[in-house]
Design an enzyme around this catalytic site. Structure first.
Site, PDB file in Angstrom:
ATOM      1  N   ASP A  79       0.854  -1.184   0.000  1.00  0.00           N
ATOM      2  CA  ASP A  79       0.000   0.000   0.000  1.00  0.00           C
ATOM      3  C   ASP A  79       0.889   1.233   0.000  1.00  0.00           C
ATOM      4  OD1 ASP A  79       0.850  -0.210   2.641  1.00  0.00           O
ATOM      5  OD2 ASP A  79      -1.114   0.179   3.520  1.00  0.00           O
TER       6      ASP A  79
ATOM      7  N   TYR B  31       3.018   4.754   0.661  1.00  0.00           N
ATOM      8  CA  TYR B  31       3.727   5.330   1.804  1.00  0.00           C
ATOM      9  C   TYR B  31       2.730   6.131   2.640  1.00  0.00           C
ATOM     10  CZ  TYR B  31       8.100   4.284  -0.711  1.00  0.00           C
ATOM     11  OH  TYR B  31       9.142   3.671  -1.359  1.00  0.00           O
TER      12      TYR B  31
ATOM     13  N   PHE C 229       6.479   2.220  -4.468  1.00  0.00           N
ATOM     14  CA  PHE C 229       7.889   2.442  -4.121  1.00  0.00           C
ATOM     15  C   PHE C 229       8.391   3.853  -4.475  1.00  0.00           C
ATOM     16  CE2 PHE C 229       7.859  -2.265  -4.418  1.00  0.00           C
ATOM     17  CZ  PHE C 229       8.320  -2.560  -3.144  1.00  0.00           C
TER      18      PHE C 229
ATOM     19  N   HIS D 102      11.183  -9.020   0.155  1.00  0.00           N
ATOM     20  CA  HIS D 102      10.911  -7.581   0.047  1.00  0.00           C
ATOM     21  C   HIS D 102      12.210  -6.786   0.232  1.00  0.00           C
ATOM     22  CE1 HIS D 102       9.074  -3.668   0.946  1.00  0.00           C
ATOM     23  NE2 HIS D 102       8.000  -4.146   0.333  1.00  0.00           N
TER      24      HIS D 102
END
Length: 220
Positions: free
Chosen positions: A64, A66, A77, A185
């Site tokens: 989701d 920031y 990102f 991740h």
């Protein structure tokens, strides 16, 4: 009514009219009215705005947006121009440098999106300082549909699945012409458990060239 401004409008028309989406829309209307929500409501669909269906070469799946002020702008990102790259993005840039010898300087990834990299979060909105606060409200149904539509395409797509959340979407990608690359991740908590050294950026470009596509310039 949502107006993305490209081929996604027609492709997602039935989703925007579906009961689950109308319920999600009512939820978001109340959230934007009563809470601080990221990204700005006009930036929610930027991943689709920047990268039309037929232009997608690569999909990077995030979780989701920031949840800090001034960061999110609708591309997973990515942060807005001039904003310090968060730790996960710093690690992505480290891997690009190690893999391709490129140094990335800007945390804004619009350059990737312009080249056909769909920077898609699985949930497209979030409350300030409350990660995963919009999980389970309907966004997952919507973004799963996008992945399924890309899976149905005859033109090959590279799917970069980083972390458990993204990797759980692997089941939606069934067509043999596509390439799936998986890794932990890029978060500092897991990056050194296999993300660093994964060489996903060079592998992506090798696959694109092999399939007659222009490789991605990963420099930012």
């Amino acid at each position: 009514m949502v107006n993305i401004g490209n081929s996604w409008d027609k492709m997602l028309e039935s989703e925007f009219g579906a009961d689950y989406y109308q319920k999600l829309r009512r939820f978001l209307s109340a959230e934007y009215k009563n809470c601080t929500i990221f990204p700005n409501m006009y930036d929610i669909f930027n991943a689709l705005v920047w990268t039309a269906y037929e232009d997608v070469k690569v999909v990077i799946l995030g979780q989701d947006p920031y949840h800090g002020n001034g960061q999110a702008h609708g591309l997973c990102f990515s942060v807005q121009e001039g904003v310090q790259p968060p730790p996960s993005l710093v690690n992505i840039f480290k891997e690009i440098c190690a893999d391709l010898g490129m140094k990335c300087t800007s945390g804004c990834l619009e350059n990737w999106a312009r080249q056909g990299v769909l920077l898609l979060n699985t949930v497209l909105t979030v409350r300030e300082a409350q990660p995963n606060s919009h999980r389970g409200q309907g966004w997952e149904t919507f973004t799963d549909k996008i992945i399924e539509m890309l899976n149905e395409r005859s033109k090959p797509v590279v799917f970069l699945l980083w972390g458990a959340n993204a990797r759980s979407k692997k089941k939606l990608i069934t067509a043999p012409q596509h390439l799936i690359l998986e890794a932990p991740h890029p978060s500092p908590l897991s990056a050194y458990a296999g993300f660093m050294g994964c060489k996903h950026f060079s592998k992506t470009n090798e696959f694109l060239v092999k399939n007659g596509e222009t490789p991605i310039n990963w420099r930012t």
